[in-house]
Structures are given as C-alpha cells and as structure tokens.
Write a protein that holds these residues in place. Structure first.
Motif, PDB file in Angstrom:
ATOM      1  N   GLY A  15       0.777  -1.227   0.000  1.00 27.20           N
ATOM      2  CA  GLY A  15       0.000   0.000   0.000  1.00 27.20           C
ATOM      3  C   GLY A  15       0.805   1.271   0.000  1.00 27.20           C
ATOM      4  N   ASN A  16       2.131   1.164  -0.023  1.00 29.25           N
ATOM      5  CA  ASN A  16       2.958   2.373  -0.051  1.00 29.25           C
ATOM      6  C   ASN A  16       2.780   3.141  -1.349  1.00 29.25           C
ATOM      7  N   THR A  17       2.705   2.415  -2.472  1.00 30.13           N
ATOM      8  CA  THR A  17       2.469   3.046  -3.767  1.00 30.13           C
ATOM      9  C   THR A  17       1.373   2.273  -4.500  1.00 30.13           C
ATOM     10  N   TRP A  18       0.618   3.006  -5.314  1.00 28.32           N
ATOM     11  CA  TRP A  18      -0.493   2.434  -6.074  1.00 28.32           C
ATOM     12  C   TRP A  18      -0.319   2.789  -7.539  1.00 28.32           C
ATOM     13  N   SER A  19      -0.719   1.876  -8.424  1.00 27.86           N
ATOM     14  CA  SER A  19      -0.692   2.140  -9.859  1.00 27.86           C
ATOM     15  C   SER A  19      -2.058   1.794 -10.447  1.00 27.86           C
ATOM     16  N   ILE A  20      -2.353   2.420 -11.593  1.00 28.60           N
ATOM     17  CA  ILE A  20      -3.623   2.166 -12.266  1.00 28.60           C
ATOM     18  C   ILE A  20      -3.514   0.869 -13.049  1.00 28.60           C
ATOM     19  N   MET A  21      -4.529   0.038 -12.919  1.00 24.28           N
ATOM     20  CA  MET A  21      -4.629  -1.221 -13.636  1.00 24.28           C
ATOM     21  C   MET A  21      -5.792  -1.107 -14.608  1.00 24.28           C
ATOM     22  N   PRO A  22      -5.612  -1.407 -15.889  1.00 26.28           N
ATOM     23  CA  PRO A  22      -6.736  -1.287 -16.820  1.00 26.28           C
ATOM     24  C   PRO A  22      -7.844  -2.283 -16.491  1.00 26.28           C
ATOM     25  N   SER A  23      -9.096  -1.812 -16.533  1.00 30.94           N
ATOM     26  CA  SER A  23     -10.229  -2.688 -16.238  1.00 30.94           C
ATOM     27  C   SER A  23     -10.976  -3.108 -17.494  1.00 30.94           C
ATOM     28  N   GLY A  24     -10.917  -2.272 -18.530  1.00 29.13           N
ATOM     29  CA  GLY A  24     -11.643  -2.563 -19.747  1.00 29.13           C
ATOM     30  C   GLY A  24     -13.112  -2.195 -19.696  1.00 29.13           C
ATOM     31  N   VAL A  25     -13.540  -1.546 -18.602  1.00 24.81           N
ATOM     32  CA  VAL A  25     -14.933  -1.111 -18.481  1.00 24.81           C
ATOM     33  C   VAL A  25     -14.983   0.347 -18.044  1.00 24.81           C
ATOM     34  N   ASP A  26     -16.101   1.006 -18.359  1.00 23.80           N
ATOM     35  CA  ASP A  26     -16.328   2.377 -17.902  1.00 23.80           C
ATOM     36  C   ASP A  26     -17.324   2.430 -16.758  1.00 23.80           C
ATOM     37  N   ALA A  27     -17.873   1.292 -16.389  1.00 23.16           N
ATOM     38  CA  ALA A  27     -18.873   1.239 -15.322  1.00 23.16           C
ATOM     39  C   ALA A  27     -18.220   1.453 -13.964  1.00 23.16           C
ATOM     40  N   ASP A  28     -18.959   2.096 -13.050  1.00 25.13           N
ATOM     41  CA  ASP A  28     -18.491   2.220 -11.680  1.00 25.13           C
ATOM     42  C   ASP A  28     -18.357   0.823 -11.079  1.00 25.13           C
ATOM     43  N   LEU A  29     -17.265   0.570 -10.378  1.00 30.85           N
ATOM     44  CA  LEU A  29     -17.047  -0.698  -9.697  1.00 30.85           C
ATOM     45  C   LEU A  29     -17.255  -0.477  -8.208  1.00 30.85           C
ATOM     46  N   TYR A  30     -18.061  -1.346  -7.596  1.00 32.38           N
ATOM     47  CA  TYR A  30     -18.502  -1.112  -6.225  1.00 32.38           C
ATOM     48  C   TYR A  30     -17.847  -1.998  -5.172  1.00 32.38           C
ATOM     49  N   SER A  31     -17.587  -3.263  -5.506  1.00 31.45           N
ATOM     50  CA  SER A  31     -17.195  -4.201  -4.463  1.00 31.45           C
ATOM     51  C   SER A  31     -16.223  -5.248  -4.990  1.00 31.45           C
ATOM     52  N   LEU A  32     -15.408  -5.773  -4.081  1.00 29.56           N
ATOM     53  CA  LEU A  32     -14.431  -6.817  -4.378  1.00 29.56           C
ATOM     54  C   LEU A  32     -14.657  -8.008  -3.465  1.00 29.56           C
ATOM     55  N   SER A  33     -14.371  -9.200  -3.979  1.00 35.61           N
ATOM     56  CA  SER A  33     -14.470 -10.404  -3.163  1.00 35.61           C
ATOM     57  C   SER A  33     -13.494 -11.446  -3.690  1.00 35.61           C
ATOM     58  N   ILE A  34     -12.929 -12.230  -2.778  1.00 34.54           N
ATOM     59  CA  ILE A  34     -12.054 -13.328  -3.153  1.00 34.54           C
ATOM     60  C   ILE A  34     -12.844 -14.614  -3.017  1.00 34.54           C
ATOM     61  N   ALA A  35     -12.942 -15.375  -4.117  1.00 37.17           N
ATOM     62  CA  ALA A  35     -13.652 -16.650  -4.122  1.00 37.17           C
ATOM     63  C   ALA A  35     -12.791 -17.719  -3.442  1.00 37.17           C
ATOM     64  N   PRO A  36     -13.398 -18.827  -3.014  1.00 36.57           N
ATOM     65  CA  PRO A  36     -12.624 -19.901  -2.376  1.00 36.57           C
ATOM     66  C   PRO A  36     -11.482 -20.432  -3.238  1.00 36.57           C
ATOM     67  N   ASP A  37     -11.613 -20.335  -4.574  1.00 35.71           N
ATOM     68  CA  ASP A  37     -10.539 -20.806  -5.449  1.00 35.71           C
ATOM     69  C   ASP A  37      -9.415 -19.776  -5.606  1.00 35.71           C
ATOM     70  N   GLY A  38      -9.532 -18.631  -4.914  1.00 37.51           N
ATOM     71  CA  GLY A  38      -8.494 -17.603  -4.941  1.00 37.51           C
ATOM     72  C   GLY A  38      -8.679 -16.542  -6.006  1.00 37.51           C
TER      73      GLY A  38
END
Length: 105
Positions: free
Chosen positions: A68-91
C-alpha cells in the motif's frame, strides 16, 4: 467508502476524490497516501500483506505490490463504476459494478 485491516494495527480507508488513508496504530491516527486518481474509490481488499486492489468510479482499478505504499492504475476494460471486491474460495478475485459489470482476475 471502505475500510480494510491487514492485522490489528495496519489498515486502509478509501473514499471520494481518490482518497486513500493508512494507519499503523490500529486506527488511532491516519496518514493520507499519494493517490494516482481523483475518481471516487469504493472498495479495497488485500490478497496478502503486499498485494492489494482498490476499485472505484468509471472502471477505476488501483493495484499495489508493496503493502500500500504506492499504487498504480490497472486497466479494467470497463467504464462502469465498480462497487465491491471479493475473493472466491478458489483464490480468484471478483469485482462487481454498475450495469451488471463483473470482472474476474
């Protein structure tokens, strides 16, 4: 908008206008981190103590590999607002957003 703690002492908060804050004393004090965006940030998650992901407005995805010391932009390929993140049991990491946007990493 979201808070995530790596352990009892170290945590992060994300919010409006690209705001990223960190604490290393269990939330007693917070420091503002340099952000690479001015978009609203909606959720944060860490895959381990070093690698973290933030999602937000207009398909914004930020990535860190140094705890978390530095952050970079990662391309998402979408213009939609992204609201939430989750890690599935398979990682696999999933991001969900406006208009049914679902991203898998």
């Amino acid at each position: 908008s979201s808070v995530y703690f790596l352990d009892n002492k170290n945590g992060f908060v994300v919010g409006n206008s690209g705001c990223i804050l960190s604490t290393n004393d269990g939330g007693q004090t917070w420091q503002e981190l340099k952000s690479v965006t001015n978009k609203g940030l909606n959720d944060i998650i860490f895959l381990n103590k070093k690698e973290g992901i933030i999602v937000g407005e207009k398909g914004t995805i930020l990535h860190t590999t140094d705890g978390g010391n530095t952050w970079s932009i990662m391309p998402s390929g979408v213009d939609a607002d992204l609201y939430s993140l989750s890690i599935a049991p398979d990682g696999k990491l999933y991001a969900v957003g406006k208009w049914g946007a679902i991203l898998k990493y």
